[in-house]
Design a protein around this motif. Structure first.
Motif, PDB file in Angstrom:
ATOM      1  N   LYS A  46       0.832  -1.204   0.000  1.00  0.00           N
ATOM      2  CA  LYS A  46       0.000   0.000   0.000  1.00  0.00           C
ATOM      3  C   LYS A  46       0.867   1.255   0.000  1.00  0.00           C
ATOM      4  CE  LYS A  46      -4.156  -1.864   2.214  1.00  0.00           C
ATOM      5  NZ  LYS A  46      -5.068  -1.779   3.392  1.00  0.00           N
ATOM      6  N   GLY A  47       1.912   1.229   0.838  1.00  0.00           N
ATOM      7  CA  GLY A  47       2.823   2.364   0.874  1.00  0.00           C
ATOM      8  C   GLY A  47       3.523   2.570  -0.457  1.00  0.00           C
ATOM      9  N   ALA A  48       3.898   1.470  -1.105  1.00  0.00           N
ATOM     10  CA  ALA A  48       4.570   1.561  -2.403  1.00  0.00           C
ATOM     11  C   ALA A  48       3.654   2.218  -3.430  1.00  0.00           C
ATOM     12  CB  ALA A  48       4.984   0.166  -2.883  1.00  0.00           C
ATOM     13  N   LYS A  49       2.383   1.834  -3.439  1.00  0.00           N
ATOM     14  CA  LYS A  49       1.433   2.412  -4.392  1.00  0.00           C
ATOM     15  C   LYS A  49       1.270   3.904  -4.165  1.00  0.00           C
ATOM     16  CE  LYS A  49      -3.236   1.771  -6.222  1.00  0.00           C
ATOM     17  NZ  LYS A  49      -4.502   0.985  -6.115  1.00  0.00           N
ATOM     18  N   HIS A  50       1.207   4.301  -2.890  1.00  0.00           N
ATOM     19  CA  HIS A  50       1.059   5.731  -2.572  1.00  0.00           C
ATOM     20  C   HIS A  50       2.266   6.537  -3.051  1.00  0.00           C
ATOM     21  CE1 HIS A  50       0.281   9.391  -0.269  1.00  0.00           C
ATOM     22  NE2 HIS A  50       1.530   9.316   0.159  1.00  0.00           N
ATOM     23  N   TYR A  51       3.461   6.025  -2.802  1.00  0.00           N
ATOM     24  CA  TYR A  51       4.654   6.794  -3.148  1.00  0.00           C
ATOM     25  C   TYR A  51       4.975   6.723  -4.636  1.00  0.00           C
ATOM     26  CZ  TYR A  51       5.357   7.850   1.698  1.00  0.00           C
ATOM     27  OH  TYR A  51       5.185   8.336   2.964  1.00  0.00           O
ATOM     28  N   GLU A  52       4.478   5.706  -5.314  1.00  0.00           N
ATOM     29  CA  GLU A  52       4.610   5.695  -6.773  1.00  0.00           C
ATOM     30  C   GLU A  52       3.798   6.833  -7.393  1.00  0.00           C
ATOM     31  OE1 GLU A  52       5.401   0.879  -7.127  1.00  0.00           O
ATOM     32  OE2 GLU A  52       3.393   1.717  -7.390  1.00  0.00           O
ATOM     33  N   LEU A  53       2.610   7.074  -6.844  1.00  0.00           N
ATOM     34  CA  LEU A  53       1.821   8.216  -7.297  1.00  0.00           C
ATOM     35  C   LEU A  53       2.488   9.529  -6.903  1.00  0.00           C
ATOM     36  CD1 LEU A  53      -1.779   6.943  -6.392  1.00  0.00           C
ATOM     37  CD2 LEU A  53      -0.719   7.029  -8.651  1.00  0.00           C
ATOM     38  N   SER A  54       3.112   9.541  -5.713  1.00  0.00           N
ATOM     39  CA  SER A  54       3.797  10.753  -5.257  1.00  0.00           C
ATOM     40  C   SER A  54       5.005  11.061  -6.133  1.00  0.00           C
ATOM     41  CB  SER A  54       4.241  10.583  -3.797  1.00  0.00           C
ATOM     42  OG  SER A  54       3.133  10.397  -2.937  1.00  0.00           O
ATOM     43  N   VAL A  55       5.666  10.017  -6.650  1.00  0.00           N
ATOM     44  CA  VAL A  55       6.813  10.228  -7.535  1.00  0.00           C
ATOM     45  C   VAL A  55       6.364  10.935  -8.812  1.00  0.00           C
ATOM     46  CG1 VAL A  55       8.483   9.054  -9.019  1.00  0.00           C
ATOM     47  CG2 VAL A  55       8.239   8.369  -6.639  1.00  0.00           C
ATOM     48  N   GLU A  56       5.217  10.523  -9.342  1.00  0.00           N
ATOM     49  CA  GLU A  56       4.696  11.186 -10.546  1.00  0.00           C
ATOM     50  C   GLU A  56       4.447  12.664 -10.283  1.00  0.00           C
ATOM     51  OE1 GLU A  56       1.384   9.140 -12.259  1.00  0.00           O
ATOM     52  OE2 GLU A  56       2.129   7.176 -11.634  1.00  0.00           O
ATOM     53  N   THR A  57       3.862  12.972  -9.119  1.00  0.00           N
ATOM     54  CA  THR A  57       3.610  14.368  -8.764  1.00  0.00           C
ATOM     55  C   THR A  57       4.910  15.128  -8.577  1.00  0.00           C
ATOM     56  OG1 THR A  57       1.562  13.692  -7.644  1.00  0.00           O
ATOM     57  CG2 THR A  57       2.432  15.877  -7.129  1.00  0.00           C
ATOM     58  N   ALA A  58       5.875  14.479  -7.888  1.00  0.00           N
ATOM     59  CA  ALA A  58       7.163  15.130  -7.666  1.00  0.00           C
ATOM     60  C   ALA A  58       7.903  15.369  -8.973  1.00  0.00           C
ATOM     61  CB  ALA A  58       8.015  14.272  -6.719  1.00  0.00           C
ATOM     62  N   ALA A  59       7.788  14.419  -9.899  1.00  0.00           N
ATOM     63  CA  ALA A  59       8.443  14.579 -11.200  1.00  0.00           C
ATOM     64  C   ALA A  59       7.835  15.746 -11.964  1.00  0.00           C
ATOM     65  CB  ALA A  59       8.326  13.290 -12.011  1.00  0.00           C
ATOM     66  N   ALA A  60       6.511  15.842 -11.927  1.00  0.00           N
ATOM     67  CA  ALA A  60       5.846  16.963 -12.614  1.00  0.00           C
ATOM     68  C   ALA A  60       6.246  18.294 -11.993  1.00  0.00           C
ATOM     69  CB  ALA A  60       4.327  16.784 -12.540  1.00  0.00           C
ATOM     70  N   THR A  61       6.370  18.327 -10.664  1.00  0.00           N
ATOM     71  CA  THR A  61       6.791  19.555  -9.977  1.00  0.00           C
ATOM     72  C   THR A  61       8.219  19.926 -10.347  1.00  0.00           C
ATOM     73  OG1 THR A  61       5.329  19.015  -8.118  1.00  0.00           O
ATOM     74  CG2 THR A  61       7.057  20.654  -7.728  1.00  0.00           C
ATOM     75  N   LEU A  62       9.082  18.914 -10.387  1.00  0.00           N
ATOM     76  CA  LEU A  62      10.491  19.164 -10.732  1.00  0.00           C
ATOM     77  C   LEU A  62      10.611  19.717 -12.143  1.00  0.00           C
ATOM     78  CD1 LEU A  62      13.475  18.878  -9.899  1.00  0.00           C
ATOM     79  CD2 LEU A  62      13.423  16.546 -10.805  1.00  0.00           C
ATOM     80  N   VAL A  63       9.855  19.145 -13.069  1.00  0.00           N
ATOM     81  CA  VAL A  63       9.904  19.617 -14.453  1.00  0.00           C
ATOM     82  C   VAL A  63       9.344  21.037 -14.561  1.00  0.00           C
ATOM     83  CG1 VAL A  63       8.968  19.244 -16.768  1.00  0.00           C
ATOM     84  CG2 VAL A  63       9.822  17.309 -15.448  1.00  0.00           C
ATOM     85  N   SER A  64       8.274  21.319 -13.809  1.00  0.00           N
ATOM     86  CA  SER A  64       7.692  22.661 -13.847  1.00  0.00           C
ATOM     87  C   SER A  64       8.653  23.718 -13.319  1.00  0.00           C
ATOM     88  CB  SER A  64       6.391  22.689 -13.034  1.00  0.00           C
ATOM     89  OG  SER A  64       6.661  22.490 -11.659  1.00  0.00           O
ATOM     90  N   ILE A  65       9.596  23.297 -12.468  1.00  0.00           N
ATOM     91  CA  ILE A  65      10.617  24.229 -11.972  1.00  0.00           C
ATOM     92  C   ILE A  65      11.767  24.349 -12.966  1.00  0.00           C
ATOM     93  CG2 ILE A  65      12.325  24.619 -10.154  1.00  0.00           C
ATOM     94  CD1 ILE A  65      10.412  23.237  -8.211  1.00  0.00           C
TER      95      ILE A  65
END
Length: 413
Positions: free
Chosen positions: A362-381
């Protein structure tokens, strides 16, 4: 004749044990195959020797780690899913492998699957066959398959493993996709500046050669840089290649690699992205290993191999020692100091309820989604930063060219 003890899989995937007499291990394997069994382990009852296949497999694994090709994650995901589907349909393992080898698209995968089919037909277990294969497969995959064979539930383990490998493949692709655009911008920017310096600037600024007044400092600096690039570009290319090779050598040194990884983990904007990505992959790997029946200490040791950042890898290996000394996994993770709070709470809850594997997944699934969000944030910067830097470089070149023209207009006026 010698007496051998064996463990084997039935066609239904169940584990069976027994004792047979024969002239050697090869004859025992043939006898088991004649009975419709797939040997997992064969050893003499005197314990003087273990299965030669396992020893050979370890030697092959060491060799392939240095010289063998590596199966791509997407190919491994497809192979695992298709093998599970065939086994779930009741097709024997060796026939399933033969079928997959015949439809493989790449030569590397064809050789890999053909090797697995040959070894399994000779009586080796699938895990041992993968260790002996001519292509490299990560140790956590082999350990999970071995646990499935030993438990007699290979098909169910393959199902969980297929989910994990497919999720890993999707995460890798999303991370690469997110970073393609910034990387492409950097390459294009460097090529544009190089083109301006070598071809455009010299031709445009050459019209000022006959001027009787000194050029502005910015223009003189631009001309100096342009002349240096024109004359020294072979040296610059050699220096760039040497720097690249030196960085590769440096990253192979454990001391420097640890320092670089530590610096990356503390970099603003990059820290969250790297830690979440590593945490997601580690939690999923450990969850699959535990749900497959691998003991917690072995699972922790194996899961450390998927950590790509040295500080996190060393922390997980330290956790193995702490768990052996009696600490809970949750306490050891807290001592590591980098695991996100949500995963810590899930692990502690899972240990209390005896559902550690489910909570890790369950934790892995949550942080896999968080990685996508973090990647989008990093690219937006990164995108506006790169645009600003590129715009600044082009503006400097334009100003250096236009300033002498402005001065000429003032003189004429």
């Amino acid at each position: 004749m010698a007496v051998f003890e064996y463990r084997a899989l039935t066609q239904q995937g169940q584990t069976t044990k027994g004792v047979l007499e024969g002239d050697g291990e090869r004859q025992i394997r043939q006898m088991l195959r004649d009975q419709g069994l797939s040997p997992i382990e064969i050893r003499a009852l005197d314990g003087s020797k273990k299965s030669a296949g396992q020893a050979s497999g370890r030697a092959q694994q060491t060799h392939q780690a240095w010289f063998g090709a590596k199966i791509k994650v997407d190919e491994l995901a497809l192979f695992t899913r298709e093998l599970y589907t065939l086994l779930d349909a009741g097709i024997p393992l060796n026939q399933a492998l033969k079928s997959l080898a015949g439809q493989a698209e790449s030569k590397t995968l064809t050789r890999f699957l053909s090797s697995l089919h040959t070894r399994v037909s000779e009586g080796y277990s699938l895990a041992t066959a993968m260790e002996m294969a001519p292509a490299k497969v990560s140790h956590d995959i082999i350990a999970t398959i071995q646990a499935g064979e030993e438990s007699g539930h290979l098909d169910k383990v393959l199902s969980r493993l297929a989910d994990a490998v497919e999720q890993r493949d999707q995460l890798n692709k999303k991370m690469k996709t997110a970073l393609i655009y910034p990387a492409l911008m950097v390459v294009v920017a460097v090529l544009i500046v190089f083109f301006l310096m070598v071809y455009v600037v010299p031709k445009v600024v050459s019209v000022f050669d006959n001027m009787q007044q000194a050029l502005p400092p910015l223009t003189q600096g631009l001309l100096s840089v342009s002349e240096f690039v024109q004359n020294q570009w072979p040296l610059m290319l050699v220096a760039a290649v040497a720097l690249w090779l030196w960085s590769i050598w440096l990253m192979r040194q454990a001391k420097w690699r640890f320092k670089v990884h530590t610096l990356m983990m503390n970099a603003p904007g990059l820290k969250r992205f790297l830690i979440y990505a590593a945490t997601a992959r580690w939690a999923r790997t450990l969850g699959v290993l535990l749900s497959s029946g691998v003991p917690i200490k072995d699972a922790l040791t194996i899961s450390a191999e998927v950590m790509t950042l040295d500080p996190m890898k060393q922390a997980v290996l330290k956790m193995v020692t702490q768990v052996r000394e009696g600490k809970t996994v949750g306490t050891a993770m807290t001592d590591a100091g980098f695991f996100p709070p949500l995963l810590l709470n899930l692990v502690k809850t899972g240990e209390g309820k005896g559902q550690l594997d489910n909570m890790l997944l369950k934790g892995a699934k949550h942080y896999e989604l968080s990685v996508e969000t973090a990647a989008a944030t990093l690219v937006s910067i990164l995108e506006p930063m790169l645009i600003i830097i590129m715009g600044g470089v082009v503006l400097t070149i334009v100003l250096a060219i236009m300033m002498p023209i402005f001065e000429m207009n003032q003189m004429v006026g």
